[in-house]
Design a protein around this motif. Structure first.
Motif, PDB file in Angstrom:
ATOM      1  N   ASN A   1       0.822  -1.202   0.000  1.00 20.10           N
ATOM      2  CA  ASN A   1       0.000   0.000   0.000  1.00 20.10           C
ATOM      3  C   ASN A   1       0.866   1.267   0.000  1.00 20.10           C
ATOM      4  N   ALA A   2       1.841   1.314   0.898  1.00 19.78           N
ATOM      5  CA  ALA A   2       2.706   2.497   1.018  1.00 19.78           C
ATOM      6  C   ALA A   2       3.572   2.682  -0.230  1.00 19.78           C
ATOM      7  N   ALA A   3       4.106   1.592  -0.768  1.00 18.63           N
ATOM      8  CA  ALA A   3       4.955   1.678  -1.964  1.00 18.63           C
ATOM      9  C   ALA A   3       4.151   2.173  -3.166  1.00 18.63           C
ATOM     10  N   LEU A   4       2.943   1.654  -3.331  1.00 17.97           N
ATOM     11  CA  LEU A   4       2.094   2.109  -4.440  1.00 17.97           C
ATOM     12  C   LEU A   4       1.753   3.585  -4.307  1.00 17.97           C
TER      13      LEU A   4
ATOM     14  N   GLN B   1      -6.721  11.131  -5.823  1.00 24.61           N
ATOM     15  CA  GLN B   1      -6.669  10.130  -6.891  1.00 24.61           C
ATOM     16  C   GLN B   1      -5.847   8.920  -6.452  1.00 24.61           C
ATOM     17  N   CYS B   2      -4.730   9.171  -5.774  1.00 26.07           N
ATOM     18  CA  CYS B   2      -3.878   8.078  -5.274  1.00 26.07           C
ATOM     19  C   CYS B   2      -4.669   7.164  -4.348  1.00 26.07           C
ATOM     20  N   THR B   3      -5.382   7.767  -3.428  1.00 20.36           N
ATOM     21  CA  THR B   3      -6.166   6.984  -2.469  1.00 20.36           C
ATOM     22  C   THR B   3      -7.179   6.111  -3.199  1.00 20.36           C
ATOM     23  N   ALA B   4      -7.873   6.683  -4.173  1.00 18.30           N
ATOM     24  CA  ALA B   4      -8.881   5.924  -4.921  1.00 18.30           C
ATOM     25  C   ALA B   4      -8.239   4.785  -5.710  1.00 18.30           C
ATOM     26  N   ILE B   5      -7.125   5.058  -6.376  1.00 14.33           N
ATOM     27  CA  ILE B   5      -6.446   4.032  -7.178  1.00 14.33           C
ATOM     28  C   ILE B   5      -5.922   2.917  -6.287  1.00 14.33           C
ATOM     29  N   VAL B   6      -5.248   3.283  -5.193  1.00 14.69           N
ATOM     30  CA  VAL B   6      -4.674   2.280  -4.292  1.00 14.69           C
ATOM     31  C   VAL B   6      -5.779   1.449  -3.643  1.00 14.69           C
TER      32      VAL B   6
ATOM     33  N   LYS C   1      -8.315  -3.820  -3.210  1.00  6.76           N
ATOM     34  CA  LYS C   1      -9.517  -4.663  -3.226  1.00  6.76           C
ATOM     35  C   LYS C   1      -9.359  -5.770  -4.262  1.00  6.76           C
ATOM     36  N   ASP C   2      -8.935  -5.385  -5.468  1.00  7.17           N
ATOM     37  CA  ASP C   2      -8.749  -6.363  -6.548  1.00  7.17           C
ATOM     38  C   ASP C   2      -7.665  -7.371  -6.180  1.00  7.17           C
ATOM     39  N   PHE C   3      -6.574  -6.899  -5.622  1.00  9.35           N
ATOM     40  CA  PHE C   3      -5.464  -7.768  -5.226  1.00  9.35           C
ATOM     41  C   PHE C   3      -5.919  -8.776  -4.163  1.00  9.35           C
ATOM     42  N   GLN C   4      -6.600  -8.293  -3.125  1.00 16.10           N
ATOM     43  CA  GLN C   4      -7.091  -9.171  -2.060  1.00 16.10           C
ATOM     44  C   GLN C   4      -8.043 -10.222  -2.618  1.00 16.10           C
ATOM     45  N   ASN C   5      -8.903  -9.812  -3.524  1.00 14.89           N
ATOM     46  CA  ASN C   5      -9.850 -10.739  -4.142  1.00 14.89           C
ATOM     47  C   ASN C   5      -9.112 -11.833  -4.908  1.00 14.89           C
TER      48      ASN C   5
ATOM     49  N   ASN D   1      -8.584 -16.025  -3.898  1.00 13.49           N
ATOM     50  CA  ASN D   1      -9.081 -17.056  -4.808  1.00 13.49           C
ATOM     51  C   ASN D   1      -7.992 -18.012  -5.303  1.00 13.49           C
ATOM     52  N   LEU D   2      -6.759 -17.829  -4.834  1.00 18.57           N
ATOM     53  CA  LEU D   2      -5.686 -18.738  -5.240  1.00 18.57           C
ATOM     54  C   LEU D   2      -5.841 -20.084  -4.534  1.00 18.57           C
ATOM     55  N   SER D   3      -5.570 -21.133  -5.261  1.00 16.70           N
ATOM     56  CA  SER D   3      -5.593 -22.467  -4.658  1.00 16.70           C
ATOM     57  C   SER D   3      -4.225 -22.757  -4.054  1.00 16.70           C
ATOM     58  N   LEU D   4      -4.136 -23.814  -3.277  1.00 16.48           N
ATOM     59  CA  LEU D   4      -2.842 -24.220  -2.730  1.00 16.48           C
ATOM     60  C   LEU D   4      -1.869 -24.584  -3.848  1.00 16.48           C
ATOM     61  N   ASP D   5      -2.360 -25.169  -4.924  1.00 12.36           N
ATOM     62  CA  ASP D   5      -1.502 -25.480  -6.076  1.00 12.36           C
ATOM     63  C   ASP D   5      -0.936 -24.205  -6.699  1.00 12.36           C
ATOM     64  N   ASP D   6      -1.795 -23.183  -6.808  1.00 11.28           N
ATOM     65  CA  ASP D   6      -1.333 -21.893  -7.343  1.00 11.28           C
ATOM     66  C   ASP D   6      -0.223 -21.314  -6.466  1.00 11.28           C
ATOM     67  N   LEU D   7      -0.438 -21.342  -5.148  1.00 10.95           N
ATOM     68  CA  LEU D   7       0.550 -20.802  -4.217  1.00 10.95           C
ATOM     69  C   LEU D   7       1.862 -21.576  -4.300  1.00 10.95           C
ATOM     70  N   GLU D   8       1.773 -22.889  -4.442  1.00  9.45           N
ATOM     71  CA  GLU D   8       2.980 -23.705  -4.559  1.00  9.45           C
ATOM     72  C   GLU D   8       3.744 -23.361  -5.834  1.00  9.45           C
TER      73      GLU D   8
END
Length: 130
Positions: free
Chosen positions: A79-82, A94-99, A104-108, A112-119
């Motif tokens: 968040n801080a780096a972005l 604008q920064c606040t809205a974009i971040v 939200k999109d990143f967390q979503n 939704n990643l599976s354990l296989d995806d994480l591996e």
């Protein structure tokens, strides 16, 4: 010359350097010896922060046997780096809205990643650093 580097939170090492060694090169040696990532190191001598692009020789107080201290900086959050990056191009609002939307999109997507995806991600990351 040999200098002593002490971590403010513990740990120390003796590093062999030349007057032409940059502070960044010194940090790389310290990262290997006491396991503090270069990006998280702040080298301090008599209360003054040493600059990465300067050489050991550009600091006359650094002599054989000198003690330097390394403070550990907390790594930036995503968040801080972005926000810091986007402030170069957008207003604070604008920064606040974009971040916010990005996070939200990143967390979503992460949730939704599976354990296989994480591996797969972990193996790919380990392969690139090896």
């Amino acid at each position: 010359m040999k200098i002593i580097v002490k971590g403010i939170r513990g740990g120390s090492c003796v590093v062999d350097v030349q007057e032409t060694t940059t502070i960044l090169e010194l940090k790389r040696k310290v990262a290997t010896d006491i396991n503090i990532p270069v990006a998280q190191q702040t080298m301090v001598l008599f209360g003054k922060t040493l600059q990465d692009d300067k050489t050991v020789g550009s600091y006359p107080k650094i002599k054989d046997g000198t003690k330097l201290y390394v403070a550990v900086k907390k790594p930036d959050t995503l968040n801080a780096a972005l926000t810091r990056f986007l402030r170069q191009y957008y207003s604070d609002q604008q920064c606040t809205a974009i971040v916010d939307e990005f996070m939200k999109d990143f967390q979503n997507k992460v949730s939704n990643l599976s354990l296989d995806d994480l591996e797969r991600i972990a193996k790919a990351d380990m392969g690139s650093s090896a």
